[in-house]
Design an enzyme around this catalytic site. Sequence first.
Site, PDB file in Angstrom:
ATOM      1  N   CYS A 334      -4.329  -4.327  -8.007  1.00 48.95           N
ATOM      2  CA  CYS A 334      -3.330  -3.635  -8.815  1.00 48.95           C
ATOM      3  C   CYS A 334      -2.473  -4.650  -9.583  1.00 48.95           C
ATOM      4  O   CYS A 334      -2.976  -5.343 -10.449  1.00 48.95           O
ATOM      5  CB  CYS A 334      -2.500  -2.708  -7.936  1.00 48.95           C
ATOM      6  N   HIS A 431      -6.771   0.762  -4.501  1.00 47.28           N
ATOM      7  CA  HIS A 431      -6.112   0.584  -3.205  1.00 47.28           C
ATOM      8  C   HIS A 431      -6.962   1.252  -2.126  1.00 47.28           C
ATOM      9  O   HIS A 431      -7.611   2.263  -2.367  1.00 47.28           O
ATOM     10  CB  HIS A 431      -4.726   1.238  -3.201  1.00 47.28           C
TER      11      HIS A 431
END
Length: 495
Positions: A334, A431
Amino acid sequence: MTAKALMLQGTGSDVGKSVLTAALCRIAKRRGLSVAPFKPQNMSNNAAACPDGGEIGRAQALQALACGLEPHTDFNPVLLKPETDRRAQLVVQGKAVTAMDAAHYMAHRGELMDKVIESFSRLTASHDLVIVEGAGSPSEINLRDRDIANMGFARRAGVPVCLIGDIDRGGVIASLVGTQSVLDPEDQAMITGFLINKFRGDPALFEDGVRAIEQRTGWPCHGVIPWLPVSTELPAEDAVVLSRPDRSTGGALKISAPMLSRMANFDDADPLKHEPGVDFRWISPGQHIPRDTDVIILFGTKSTLGDLAFLRQQGWDHDIIAHARSGGRVLGICGGYQMLGSRVVDPVGVDGVPGEAQGLGLLNVETLMQADKKVAPVSGDCAISTMTVLGYEIHTGRTTGEDTARPMFNFANEPDGARSANGRIEGTYLHGAFANDAFRSAWLTRAGGTADTHSIYSNTVERALDRLADGVEAKVNIDALLEGAQPPGWQPAHR
């Protein structure tokens, strides 16, 4: 059956409210109740994506798992995600609304109470029991006006409160008695009992302490809960414990992860930390990344530009670049992925302060921050191993560039991430990838390590929740505690 609710508040932050809420949720589920968690207001950069596309605090996602439920935005209707020391993104019922400074939020947060009650009412209409978690402490009476997280919610919704004191930090008698002394009589009356948490040693030695608290407050003690080591096996929400595992032997894979100032979703590391063949180390500010590291992981952040500057202040940029140039592996997740590129541009400050900065230049990509935020569960396969992966995305910004032609994953509608030509530098927006056992095993093998092929991470978390519930149930009068739960709108008898 008439729905009931019980609220857990604490004498301070980090007294164990989140963990005990998860434990009570699991205990109630095992007793055949339809139970749901609820936290009116949370402040955390660790968030979970819900199936409906919204986001909530990861603690509430764990509590939902303890209840046997999918995450839902009603479990945490107000979420604050700090971007700087004075500014946070406001998420209401799963959707990012705006960013505001602390003073503006404090002045207007009372306006959010209707949304909080709306979510709470839907839960009580569809479950037997709702376990509510407070935030911080009700003793912060300077914040009582327009409070939506503690007594403000309890009084408005009519929910009885059990107060938790943390004996491990010391002064538990003063913290419980002192909390009562600063509350106004109406708030005091909402508290129907207390728990002592994190006790070490012989509980018989604290019997006089329990009696002293009961005599001074008039509240009954529902239990003295010992320090339960299993709690460290559960995903953490607000702080990374800096205790390091013993150095593994026999060629263990050494993974280092710098602790960024606005680090988010760092529970991505948990499956790796459970691997016996991995020596995982958090690198705290002021420390250099060890030269014997095999893999460096940059985890997510709520402020990519802010943490890119923080990373450089620590000198970690030199450590990471030198590590990569010497053939070491680097993974960015991310915001960490965005940092690995050549440039990050945020023209209007959707991810913090407006501006742009050069990235670490280890991937030939650049990121443009955009106002639309992607929040969604995703599924696909690993572009290298073809292993199926399930996870979620929570990010702003679009990353483009030459290295995206070598993605890490292929989702249903598009590729994700990027890899360098030699495959040693990787970045992804996904994630939860390491919670996929087959992918984790294949990734560790590629990195030069070994995986426990019998390890099923989801089972590890489920077992930890059951052991946590066992430990709490053994020391708490659960019958008395749950009997104290009341239908919404409950009002205490005048004392």
